[in-house]
Design an enzyme around this catalytic site. Structure first.
Site, PDB file in Angstrom:
ATOM      1  N   LEU A 262       0.862  -1.180   0.000  1.00 28.25           N
ATOM      2  CA  LEU A 262       0.000   0.000   0.000  1.00 28.25           C
ATOM      3  C   LEU A 262       0.898   1.230   0.000  1.00 28.25           C
ATOM      4  O   LEU A 262       1.815   1.339   0.812  1.00 28.25           O
ATOM      5  CB  LEU A 262      -0.906  -0.011   1.240  1.00 28.25           C
ATOM      6  CG  LEU A 262      -2.138   0.892   1.258  1.00 28.25           C
ATOM      7  CD1 LEU A 262      -3.052   0.630   0.071  1.00 28.25           C
ATOM      8  CD2 LEU A 262      -2.918   0.693   2.560  1.00 28.25           C
ATOM      9  N   ASP A 263       0.656   2.148  -0.936  1.00 27.08           N
ATOM     10  CA  ASP A 263       1.499   3.338  -1.076  1.00 27.08           C
ATOM     11  C   ASP A 263       1.539   4.156   0.211  1.00 27.08           C
ATOM     12  O   ASP A 263       0.560   4.172   0.969  1.00 27.08           O
ATOM     13  CB  ASP A 263       0.981   4.226  -2.208  1.00 27.08           C
ATOM     14  CG  ASP A 263       1.182   3.609  -3.582  1.00 27.08           C
ATOM     15  OD1 ASP A 263       2.077   2.767  -3.721  1.00 27.08           O
ATOM     16  OD2 ASP A 263       0.434   3.986  -4.508  1.00 27.08           O
ATOM     17  N   PRO A 264       2.631   4.869   0.468  1.00 29.34           N
ATOM     18  CA  PRO A 264       2.716   5.714   1.672  1.00 29.34           C
ATOM     19  C   PRO A 264       1.568   6.715   1.790  1.00 29.34           C
ATOM     20  O   PRO A 264       1.089   6.973   2.896  1.00 29.34           O
ATOM     21  CB  PRO A 264       4.063   6.428   1.501  1.00 29.34           C
ATOM     22  CG  PRO A 264       4.880   5.500   0.667  1.00 29.34           C
ATOM     23  CD  PRO A 264       3.908   4.846  -0.277  1.00 29.34           C
TER      24      PRO A 264
END
Length: 291
Positions: free
Chosen positions: A37-39
């Site tokens: 999951l992207d930052p």
């Protein structure tokens, strides 16, 4: 300690950061995650603990998101974290045209992953190459979008669209936002993203790091049982003799009309994962052998 943690990932943390933090909090070496999951995204990040890390490959791939797409803007990262490439007002858009364009993204579609992504090319992450100024395009991939529903629409020079998206593994919502902008000839980028479902874990049942720390302090933390996330697989119960043979790596006959992967039990005791071929139960991963 073994099982799963249904973590609600905070904004700004990488998936790797979350794994390291869980490792320290639980004092546990074997920790892994399912589905990066992207930052800049928040929401469900399934965390595997102990031997459950061996089950990550068997988790279902279905995921769900709530996404906000901003139209009229293109960025280097396909979200608001990147530099703006173009910014052109597009006040003439209407929701009917947008819904027509969205219909092109339902089903099996081809995507080019964002340049800033965790995909590896020749052993290097794309985001590391991009940060060095080396823009290497990842090959197209086929992904599946099961459903897109419009939740809200805010018009203006740079209109925003709130979407509920259900999709298969490997789907980049940033790429979907970018490609929607291409179809509409306006440019598009992802403004916000929450993952609401991942691999049979749901946002409503998730815990934050604050929740986890409180549970550890009060002695109330309990991992989710290792087989709880595998309920989409059929189950097979073995008797004592066959169960022992299977746990020793032997193939055992099975008088059931099933094919593919299954969960294996002796009564209520989860033993592991098997493959069924021609009425034969073939061990794939023995999780908890019989003592």
């Amino acid at each position: 300690m073994q099982g799963f943690l249904n973590l609600n990932k905070p904004y700004g943390c990488t998936s790797h950061d979350c794994v390291e933090r869980v490792r320290k909090l639980l004092r546990l070496k074997r920790v892994g995650h399912a589905g990066t999951l992207d930052p800049a995204a928040t929401g469900i990040l399934p965390i595997a603990l102990g031997k459950a890390t061996r089950l990550l490959q068997y988790l279902p791939g279905k995921k769900a998101y709530q996404a906000t797409v901003r139209l009229g803007v293109r960025t280097t990262t396909d979200d608001l974290e990147g530099e703006v490439i173009t910014s052109l007002p597009c006040a003439g858009l209407n929701l009917a045209d947008i819904k027509t364009a969205l219909s092109e993204f339902i089903g099996k579609i081809e995507q080019i992953p964002p340049n800033y992504s965790a995909i590896q090319i020749d052993g290097q992450r794309l985001y590391n190459l991009a940060r060095k100024g080396e823009m290497v395009q990842a090959p197209k991939r086929t992904v599946e979008v099961l459903n897109i529903k419009v939740l809200d629409w805010r018009d203006g020079d740079f209109p925003e669209l709130d979407l509920a998206i259900t999709c298969g593994a490997g789907t980049y919502i940033r790429a979907l936002a970018r490609d929607l902008g291409v179809v509409l000839n306006t440019g598009g980028t992802l403004a916000a993203l929450i993952r609401t479902e991942s691999s049979s874990f749901w946002l409503k049942d998730s815990v934050t790091f604050t929740d986890l720390e409180t549970q550890l302090q009060t002695g109330t933390f309990q991992p989710i049982p290792a087989d709880a996330a595998l309920q989409t697989l059929p189950s097979v119960d073995l008797s004592g003799t066959f169960a022992k043979k299977w746990c020793q790596g032997q193939q055992v006959p099975l008088d059931l009309d099933l094919l593919g992967l299954v969960r294996v039990y002796e009564e209520a005791h989860f033993l592991g994962i098997a493959q069924i071929q021609d009425h034969i139960l073939i061990p794939q991963m023995v999780f908890e052998p019989i003592s």
